[in-house]
Design a protein around this motif. Structure first.
Motif, short mmCIF file in Angstrom:
data_model
loop_
_atom_site.label_atom_id
_atom_site.label_comp_id
_atom_site.label_asym_id
_atom_site.label_seq_id
_atom_site.Cartn_x
_atom_site.Cartn_y
_atom_site.Cartn_z
N ARG A 178 -6.42 -1.82 6.01
CA ARG A 178 -5.90 -3.06 7.00
C ARG A 178 -7.34 -3.73 7.21
NH1 ARG A 178 -3.73 -1.05 11.88
NH2 ARG A 178 -5.97 -1.02 12.49
N TYR A 207 4.63 -2.55 8.86
CA TYR A 207 4.48 -0.97 8.96
C TYR A 207 5.79 -0.29 9.11
CZ TYR A 207 4.77 -2.13 13.74
OH TYR A 207 5.25 -2.73 15.01
N LYS A 238 -5.09 3.68 5.22
CA LYS A 238 -4.58 2.71 5.53
C LYS A 238 -5.25 1.98 6.58
CE LYS A 238 0.15 4.29 4.43
NZ LYS A 238 1.52 4.27 5.26
N THR A 291 4.01 -0.11 3.87
CA THR A 291 2.99 -0.64 4.54
C THR A 291 2.69 -2.00 3.70
OG1 THR A 291 2.03 1.24 5.29
CG2 THR A 291 0.47 -0.56 5.18
N TYR A 300 0.54 -7.61 9.04
CA TYR A 300 0.57 -6.11 8.92
C TYR A 300 2.00 -5.57 9.09
CZ TYR A 300 -0.34 -1.12 9.81
OH TYR A 300 -0.63 0.08 9.49
N ILE A 325 0.89 -1.21 0.02
CA ILE A 325 0.05 -0.02 -0.07
C ILE A 325 0.97 1.18 -0.12
CG2 ILE A 325 -1.90 1.25 1.14
CD1 ILE A 325 -2.78 -1.58 2.35
#
Length: 123
Positions: free
Chosen positions: A60, A98, A56, A102, A96, A48
């Motif tokens: 998610r 980060y 975001k 992302t 996920y 992303i």
């Protein structure tokens, strides 16, 4: 996916099953990568590339809900780089990431186990 999009297979990296194929698809918010092995989709990763934190978060939440299939997400682990979730039926892992951009990915436990044997043959 193959019938609707022209995807070119890429070879897997050294830490992946070499008989698997990787495909990449450009989207308006980044890229989606797919890993196919033995005729099945085993991994999907959404890169992303947007800055809006709220968008975001919505993406998610949407993706984790969309990839939930007759199970709940359990065993949340945050290591400072990514948050890892396991499915309650032990079928997939959701991540996920980060820390460097992302990425949200979902990987079957079947291919995770096979790739662990490649990375750690004496494990």
């Amino acid at each position: 996916i193959q019938t609707n999009f022209s995807l070119e297979a890429k070879n897997s990296g050294i830490n992946f099953i070499k008989e698997s194929n990787w495909y990449k698809l450009k989207t308006p918010v980044g890229f989606i990568s797919f890993q196919e092995w033995q005729g099945k989709l085993h991994s999907i990763a959404y890169e992303i590339n947007i800055e809006d934190v709220e968008v975001k978060k919505k993406l998610r939440d949407y993706l984790f809900e969309k990839h939930k299939n007759n199970f709940e997400w359990i065993d949340r682990v945050d290591n400072g780089f990514y948050i890892s979730y396991e499915s309650s039926n032990d079928s997939i892992q959701g991540v996920y990431a980060y820390s460097l951009g992302t990425t949200i990915s979902f990987t079957s436990n079947e291919i995770r186990q096979a790739e662990t044997k490649i990375r750690f043959p004496n494990f």
